[in-house]
Design a protein around this motif. Structure first.
Motif, PDB file in Angstrom:
ATOM      1  N   PHE A 147       0.855  -1.184   0.000  1.00  0.00           N
ATOM      2  CA  PHE A 147       0.000   0.000   0.000  1.00  0.00           C
ATOM      3  C   PHE A 147       0.894   1.237   0.000  1.00  0.00           C
ATOM      4  O   PHE A 147       1.757   1.394   0.851  1.00  0.00           O
ATOM      5  CB  PHE A 147      -0.909   0.016   1.238  1.00  0.00           C
ATOM      6  CG  PHE A 147      -1.821   1.209   1.285  1.00  0.00           C
ATOM      7  CD1 PHE A 147      -2.978   1.255   0.539  1.00  0.00           C
ATOM      8  CD2 PHE A 147      -1.518   2.300   2.092  1.00  0.00           C
ATOM      9  CE1 PHE A 147      -3.827   2.348   0.579  1.00  0.00           C
ATOM     10  CE2 PHE A 147      -2.353   3.403   2.150  1.00  0.00           C
ATOM     11  CZ  PHE A 147      -3.514   3.422   1.391  1.00  0.00           C
ATOM     12  N   PRO A 192       0.567   5.353  -0.034  1.00  0.00           N
ATOM     13  CA  PRO A 192      -0.340   6.504   0.043  1.00  0.00           C
ATOM     14  C   PRO A 192      -0.127   7.465  -1.130  1.00  0.00           C
ATOM     15  O   PRO A 192       0.983   7.600  -1.639  1.00  0.00           O
ATOM     16  CB  PRO A 192       0.041   7.183   1.363  1.00  0.00           C
ATOM     17  CG  PRO A 192       0.869   6.207   2.104  1.00  0.00           C
ATOM     18  CD  PRO A 192       1.471   5.277   1.103  1.00  0.00           C
ATOM     19  N   TYR A 228      -0.653  11.443  -2.248  1.00  0.00           N
ATOM     20  CA  TYR A 228      -0.893  12.803  -1.764  1.00  0.00           C
ATOM     21  C   TYR A 228      -0.948  13.742  -2.959  1.00  0.00           C
ATOM     22  O   TYR A 228      -0.078  13.674  -3.845  1.00  0.00           O
ATOM     23  CB  TYR A 228       0.215  13.232  -0.802  1.00  0.00           C
ATOM     24  CG  TYR A 228       0.368  12.302   0.375  1.00  0.00           C
ATOM     25  CD1 TYR A 228      -0.555  12.300   1.405  1.00  0.00           C
ATOM     26  CD2 TYR A 228       1.444  11.414   0.440  1.00  0.00           C
ATOM     27  CE1 TYR A 228      -0.417  11.438   2.484  1.00  0.00           C
ATOM     28  CE2 TYR A 228       1.590  10.541   1.520  1.00  0.00           C
ATOM     29  CZ  TYR A 228       0.657  10.562   2.529  1.00  0.00           C
ATOM     30  OH  TYR A 228       0.787   9.711   3.585  1.00  0.00           O
ATOM     31  N   ARG A 238      -7.566   3.367   2.952  1.00  0.00           N
ATOM     32  CA  ARG A 238      -7.166   2.733   4.209  1.00  0.00           C
ATOM     33  C   ARG A 238      -6.999   3.792   5.264  1.00  0.00           C
ATOM     34  O   ARG A 238      -6.331   4.799   5.047  1.00  0.00           O
ATOM     35  CB  ARG A 238      -5.823   2.010   4.058  1.00  0.00           C
ATOM     36  CG  ARG A 238      -5.903   0.659   3.470  1.00  0.00           C
ATOM     37  CD  ARG A 238      -4.583  -0.083   3.675  1.00  0.00           C
ATOM     38  NE  ARG A 238      -4.566  -1.248   2.815  1.00  0.00           N
ATOM     39  CZ  ARG A 238      -3.521  -2.004   2.619  1.00  0.00           C
ATOM     40  NH1 ARG A 238      -2.385  -1.723   3.234  1.00  0.00           N
ATOM     41  NH2 ARG A 238      -3.574  -3.036   1.820  1.00  0.00           N
ATOM     42  N   GLY A 294      -7.231   7.398   4.367  1.00  0.00           N
ATOM     43  CA  GLY A 294      -6.357   7.939   3.337  1.00  0.00           C
ATOM     44  C   GLY A 294      -6.446   7.170   2.045  1.00  0.00           C
ATOM     45  O   GLY A 294      -6.737   5.974   2.038  1.00  0.00           O
ATOM     46  N   GLY A 352      -4.790   5.560  -1.343  1.00  0.00           N
ATOM     47  CA  GLY A 352      -3.509   5.052  -1.775  1.00  0.00           C
ATOM     48  C   GLY A 352      -3.663   4.044  -2.892  1.00  0.00           C
ATOM     49  O   GLY A 352      -4.772   3.752  -3.343  1.00  0.00           O
TER      50      GLY A 352
END
Length: 125
Positions: free
Chosen positions: A92, A94, A96, A115, A118, A120
């Motif tokens: 996983f 993330p 941004y 998750r 957030g 991802g």
């Protein structure tokens, strides 16, 4: 590749999938009996392809779809029913909005997931 395959859900057979080649595509006609929402996937040579989410049809769930022949390898074919939120295990990463994403070259075998609040990408191991 053509034939009738069992649909596996956690080690149990929950349905069947009829696979036919139609030109440059494989046509999947799937019927299964499961509780809850699942996603069907085909696995060949360790590579997964998402088939989609079956819909209710007369006491069972059905899915008819096509995928290009070139997306599948030449090995043994397996049809899997997976919980909707789990396509396959992997790393996983993330995502941004204001940061570069270092894994662009690996997105072909990845899927989006939420998750812990957030967003991802899960990249196949």
């Amino acid at each position: 590749m053509e034939g009738i395959y069992d649909i596996d859900y956690g080690g149990q057979v929950v349905g069947t999938a009829r696979v036919k080649r139609q030109g440059l595509y494989y046509h999947f006609e799937c019927r299964c009996r499961v509780e809850g929402l699942v996603r069907l996937a085909v696995c060949c040579d360790g590579q997964y392809e998402n088939l989609g989410i079956p819909v209710p049809a007369g006491g069972e769930f059905a899915l008819n779809t096509k995928i290009p022949v070139k997306r599948l390898g030449e090995g043994e074919l397996k049809i899997l029913a997976l919980p909707k939120c789990q396509m396959r295990e992997g790393k996983f990463v993330p995502v941004y909005p204001d940061e570069p994403f270092a894994y662009l070259s690996r997105l072909q075998n990845a899927y989006l997931q939420v998750r812990d609040g957030g967003i991802g990408v899960v990249i196949a191991g």
